[in-house]
Design an enzyme around this catalytic site. Structure first.
Site, PDB file in Angstrom:
ATOM      1  N   HIS A 655      -4.570   7.615  -6.444  1.00 47.70           N
ATOM      2  CA  HIS A 655      -3.861   8.415  -5.436  1.00 47.70           C
ATOM      3  C   HIS A 655      -3.816   7.731  -4.068  1.00 47.70           C
ATOM      4  O   HIS A 655      -3.027   8.118  -3.210  1.00 47.70           O
ATOM      5  CB  HIS A 655      -4.418   9.855  -5.363  1.00 47.70           C
ATOM      6  CG  HIS A 655      -5.619  10.040  -4.511  1.00 47.70           C
ATOM      7  ND1 HIS A 655      -6.893  10.192  -5.031  1.00 47.70           N
ATOM      8  CD2 HIS A 655      -5.759  10.126  -3.164  1.00 47.70           C
ATOM      9  CE1 HIS A 655      -7.748  10.356  -4.043  1.00 47.70           C
ATOM     10  NE2 HIS A 655      -7.091  10.328  -2.898  1.00 47.70           N
ATOM     11  N   ASP A 709      -7.281   9.002 -12.157  1.00 41.49           N
ATOM     12  CA  ASP A 709      -7.126   8.591 -10.756  1.00 41.49           C
ATOM     13  C   ASP A 709      -7.880   7.284 -10.501  1.00 41.49           C
ATOM     14  O   ASP A 709      -8.958   7.279  -9.890  1.00 41.49           O
ATOM     15  CB  ASP A 709      -7.642   9.734  -9.854  1.00 41.49           C
ATOM     16  CG  ASP A 709      -7.308   9.502  -8.388  1.00 41.49           C
ATOM     17  OD1 ASP A 709      -6.517   8.586  -8.112  1.00 41.49           O
ATOM     18  OD2 ASP A 709      -7.842  10.243  -7.539  1.00 41.49           O
ATOM     19  N   GLY A 801     -10.584  10.356   3.191  1.00 45.49           N
ATOM     20  CA  GLY A 801     -10.871   8.993   3.662  1.00 45.49           C
ATOM     21  C   GLY A 801     -11.956   8.325   2.839  1.00 45.49           C
ATOM     22  O   GLY A 801     -12.148   7.119   2.899  1.00 45.49           O
ATOM     23  N   SER A 803     -11.905   8.712  -0.438  1.00 43.64           N
ATOM     24  CA  SER A 803     -11.230   8.487  -1.715  1.00 43.64           C
ATOM     25  C   SER A 803     -11.163   7.010  -2.056  1.00 43.64           C
ATOM     26  O   SER A 803     -10.973   6.167  -1.167  1.00 43.64           O
ATOM     27  CB  SER A 803      -9.803   9.011  -1.633  1.00 43.64           C
ATOM     28  OG  SER A 803      -9.834  10.397  -1.704  1.00 43.64           O
ATOM     29  N   GLY A 804     -11.308   6.720  -3.347  1.00 43.88           N
ATOM     30  CA  GLY A 804     -11.232   5.333  -3.822  1.00 43.88           C
ATOM     31  C   GLY A 804     -12.577   4.649  -3.752  1.00 43.88           C
ATOM     32  O   GLY A 804     -12.816   3.644  -4.400  1.00 43.88           O
TER      33      GLY A 804
HETATM   34  C1  4AZ Z   1      -9.626  13.427   0.078  1.00 46.14           C
HETATM   35  O1  4AZ Z   1      -8.761  14.124   0.598  1.00 46.14           O
HETATM   36  C2  4AZ Z   1     -10.833  14.113  -0.509  1.00 46.14           C
HETATM   37  N1  4AZ Z   1     -14.786  17.013  -1.407  1.00 46.14           N
HETATM   38  C3  4AZ Z   1     -11.794  13.367  -1.168  1.00 46.14           C
HETATM   39  C4  4AZ Z   1     -12.891  14.007  -1.697  1.00 46.14           C
HETATM   40  C5  4AZ Z   1     -13.048  15.342  -1.590  1.00 46.14           C
HETATM   41  C6  4AZ Z   1     -12.119  16.109  -0.931  1.00 46.14           C
HETATM   42  C7  4AZ Z   1     -11.000  15.486  -0.380  1.00 46.14           C
HETATM   43  C8  4AZ Z   1     -14.260  15.986  -2.198  1.00 46.14           C
HETATM   44  O2  4AZ Z   1      -9.571  12.193   0.041  1.00 46.14           O
END
Ligand code: 4AZ
Length: 854
Positions: A655, A709, A801, A803-804
């Protein structure tokens, strides 16, 4: 090998590089000579000569055998020690081992050592020689001599000699009182010995016959900061098979302060290690610390000597050499009142001497704390670490803290509180001669006797906690007292021991009750049976019997020896396509596959630094997560995290690399990857910025459900690994990450829902949540390709932020870190009963291999 440097203006040239100065080579065996006589024709002569020759050969043989056995069966023992010579004034020339004065006094001292050992019936027999290693100045301007004494001991006598060496009276003669050592007939040649201290030398040093020996000496002066470093540092790894020592001296009434600014040695202290002594010779009784492995600069490693000398030693073996160390040294005055004293008022703080540096050896302090009359007083610790080898925390005989006659040592949690039923409390701190730790930082506070925790719940251990935390299923007090005497509600499991735990913890594979009530009646297996993953039950005694009784290997999966099985989702597949039963055999240091493939490609997941936001997290230190990558979009800054899996490939979330209407996130040219970064915008010398050559998003990524993902990023050129850039291990498809297991999440994401990005890389410890429980909590949105982790009470989570980025799992056997998950999604951040959702990396092991070759 890089030549050794002798840093510092006061350093001395190595007196000689001959290791025999300290470490004598083993005595060589002797050769037998042959005796041959010509034959004569006269038979009698022949017979006589033959008999004589045979007798001679026999005698020589016996002699050689006897001698050979004697020499072969001896071991070398070395004692090191120090003595104060109270009738010799110190002069600077004694610090130079090449000076005439040094040599003269050294000779006098070593001549006398023989006399000293003659007092010991055991030692005198095996004494070989003594050599003075250094002199230093005592507080009253006398001379302290530091020596090594060598003994050659028959193996059979080894333990008797060890006993004598470790008994001060035997080893050095009368301990108490002054000893007059008559040195020949010359007047003035009598040395008056005041204090003697001796002990065995680390056997690893004595046995290091093949090591080269290097010696450096430095004198620190007020206001000066000197540097010592391992040979070749920082450009080359330290050389193999060396013993290097640095003698550090300060002026009388000063301590040596040694601060490591870099330390990266082999992880196994049996091979390469640094030892620091509170002496100028390596006396085991006076070891301050032993270090190996890797420490980040954030972890303060500062040591203080008790007196004005310190010895730093480095020992390396033949294999695996690392960058080494750099440390600064300086002298600090010994204050008349370094610790202890009278503390008054309503509150205040006090610490162990030097905190947060390690406290020095041989310290005694007493604090008398008094709060206003009518009040009571409590002492709370924000840090308590008084570890010492061979001391257990129930029997504090070495370093300890005593509060109202209660001794404490080891590690204590930050919630440790001690209260007094009066307005006074006495705290004593004691450190013995050897090994030091960080010590403690404490706060005292007056309280009303009838209201010790205003507005809060008072735990049995005197800790005060928020009353909302009572009966929430978590041990907030540290002694479980906030979870006792609770009335369970309908959303609770009622534990037999009286605790109430959230219902969704029932059958999650974690013993939350403590008495297992919440894990009972979860399956069909009876007590005394093993529940196999395939649903069968087998008797407990069949566990680890070498037979696959479950049929899927469960009963043989946590055993020292693996069995070969038919391949299934529960077995580990070796390169030769055989499958084995051991759970998580990858890179655990033991060869389980016949072809050794489980131990191949193991240059990953090591972060020799032993550690402990994101939401509810804390700052990481440099090099703590060397696989963590910050992915920047050009013109936008940090967007996502990623993990290094090889010198060319990163793993991130799919994503993160999906195009939006405005931005082309799927285009490699739009991205910049920052490796080895700790603080955004603050690249260090080990930070590397790379462009991206290729992005491979999982073909079955579903942007609606976030299923699959995961994405791969190829760097435009290989990165050189360094202590801040290192790959994480990819788990095999069969790798098990079980519910309840602690894992680490890291990233520069927002520290609150709708908050702002973190500047310093944050870390947080969360637990893996059972799949069924997570699916219930997350409205059936969890697919088998996702894994949940979090803290169900809320407050600790990944966020936007992050993520990944990686969810890193420490393998308990090998200590290596495996990529258990990729930060993917969640319902907000840090909400109660809303865990974070991560991509389950085990599901993509073969896809990663096919796409990247890693
Ligand atoms: C995001 O938006 C995100 N609480 C990543 C992880 C989580 C929520 C949002 C887990 O990248």
């Amino acid at each position: 090998m890089e030549p050794l440097r002798n840093g510092g203006k006061n350093s001395q040239k190595p007196p000689d590089d001959d290791p025999s100065e300290i470490f004598l080579p083993s005595p060589a065996g002797r050769k037998m000579e042959k005796n041959n006589l010509p034959c004569r024709t006269i038979t009698i002569v022949v017979i006589v000569v033959t008999i004589l020759a045979a007798l001679l050969a026999l005698t020589i043989g016996l002699l050689v055998w006897h001698f050979h056995l004697r020499t072969e069966s001896r071991v070398k023992k070395v004692i090191s020690g120090s003595m104060t010579i109270s009738n010799q004034r110190f002069s600077d020339s004694y610090e130079d081992s090449n000076s005439r004065q040094f040599k003269e006094l050294a000779l006098r001292v070593s001549e006398q050592m023989k006399g000293i050992y003659s007092h010991s019936p055991v030692l005198s027999k095996y004494y070989v020689k003594s050599s003075v290693q250094a002199f230093s100045e005592s507080s009253d301007n006398n001379v302290i001599a530091y020596y090594l004494s060598e003994f050659s001991v028959p193996v059979a006598q080894s333990s008797a000699v060890d006993k004598a060496i470790n008994s001060p009276e035997e080893a050095v003669g009368p301990k108490q009182g002054r000893m007059r050592l008559s040195l020949g007939r010359k007047p003035g040649s009598i040395l008056v010995i005041d204090k003697m201290m001796s002990g065995a030398v680390d056997a690893r040093l004595v046995n290091a016959t093949s090591r080269r020996h290097y010696k450096n000496a430095h004198h620190s002066h007020m206001g000066e900061l000197g540097t010592i470093e391992s040979p070749g540092f920082p450009n080359f790894h330290y050389p193999p098979n060396v013993y290097v020592e640095w003698q550090l001296r300060a002026d009388p009434a000063h301590r040596i302060r040694l601060e490591f600014t870099a330390l990266h040695l082999e992880k196994d202290c049996n091979n390469d290690f640094i030892k620091i002594y509170d002496s100028l010779v390596p006396t085991e009784k006076q070891v301050i610390a032993e270090k190996c492995g890797y420490y980040t600069p954030n972890e303060q490693l500062i040591y203080l000597s008790s007196g004005n000398v310190m010895l730093v030693t480095l020992v390396t073996n033949r294999e695996k050499n690392f960058p080494g160390f750099r440390a600064t040294y300086s002298q600090v005055p010994v204050k008349s009142q370094e610790c202890g004293g009278k503390l008054t008022g309503m509150n205040g703080t006090f610490t162990s001497p030097g905190f947060p540096s390690r406290y020095p050896p041989q310290i005694q302090c007493v604090w008398d704390i008094e709060v206003p009359a009518g009040k009571h007083v409590k002492v709370k610790f924000s840090k308590f670490s008084l570890h010492e080898p061979q001391q257990n925390s129930h029997h504090c005989t070495k370093d300890y803290l005593e509060i109202n006659n209660n001794r404490m040592c080891g590690e204590k949690s930050t919630s440790t509180v001690h209260s007094s039923r009066t307005n006074q409390i006495t705290v004593k701190f004691y450190s013995d001669m050897s090994y030091v730790d960080q010590g403690f930082s404490a706060e005292f506070e007056a309280f009303e006797p009838n209201d010790p925790c205003p507005g809060k719940f008072q735990c049995d251990n005197d800790v005060c906690v928020n009353p909302k935390l009572k009966c929430d299923g978590y041990d907030d007090c540290g002694d479980m007292s906030d979870e006792k005497n609770c009335v369970c509600e309908e959303f609770h499991v009622k534990c037999r021991n009286g605790f109430c735990k959230p219902k969704f913890w029932h059958c999650d594979g974690v013993n939350d009750c403590g008495d297992n009530t919440d894990e009972e009646n979860c399956g069909h297996c009876k007590a005394g049976e093993v529940a196999c993953r395939n649903g069968r039950c087998v008797p407990e005694y069949k566990k680890c019997d070498g037979h696959n009784d479950c049929g899927d290997g469960t009963d043989e999966s946590e055993c020292p020896k693996s069995v070969v099985l038919r391949c299934s989702e529960y077995t580990y597949k070796c390169k030769n396509n055989t499958c084995i039963s051991k759970q998580n055999p990858q890179c655990d240091g033991e060869q389980d596959c016949e072809d050794g493939s489980d131990e191949a490609d193991c240059e990953c997941g090591t972060r020799p630094y032993k550690s402990s936001r994101i939401v509810g997290g804390e700052e990481s230190s440099e090099g703590e997560w060397p696989w963590q990558v910050s992915l920047h979009m050009k013109g936008q800054g940090h967007v996502c995290g990623a993990s290094v899996i090889s010198n060319l490939w990163l793993v991130t979330a799919a994503h993160c690399v999906q195009d939006t209407e405005k931005l082309m996130y799927s285009q490699p040219g739009q991205w910049e990857a920052y490796l080895g970064l700790l603080t955004q915008g603050k690249a260090s010398t080990s930070t590397v910025q790379k462009s991206v050559k290729q992005i491979i998003s999982h073909p079955e990524y579903n942007p609606k459900t976030y299923d699959n993902d995961i994405a791969l990023m190829e760097l435009d050129s290989p990165v050189n690994f360094n202590q801040n850039i290192w790959p994480i291990c990819l788990p095999a498809a069969s790798h098990e990450f079980s519910a309840g297991q602690a894992v680490w999440i890291t990233g520069w994401g927002t520290t609150r829902e709708d908050g702002s990005l973190a500047s310093v890389l944050q870390k947080a410890e969360v637990r893996i949540i059972n799949d069924t429980v997570c699916n219930q909590l997350m409205n059936d949105e969890i697919t088998p390709r996702m894994i949940c982790a979090g803290v169900l009470a809320g407050g600790v989570d990944a966020c936007q932020g992050d993520s990944g980025g990686p969810m890193s799992s420490v393998d308990p056997d090998s200590g290596r870190l495996f990529l258990a998950g990729v930060v993917s999604w969640g319902d907000g951040c840090g909400r109660k009963n809303r865990p974070g959702v991560y991509t389950r990396v085990t599901k993509y092991r073969s896809w990663i291999q096919e796409e990247s070759g890693v």
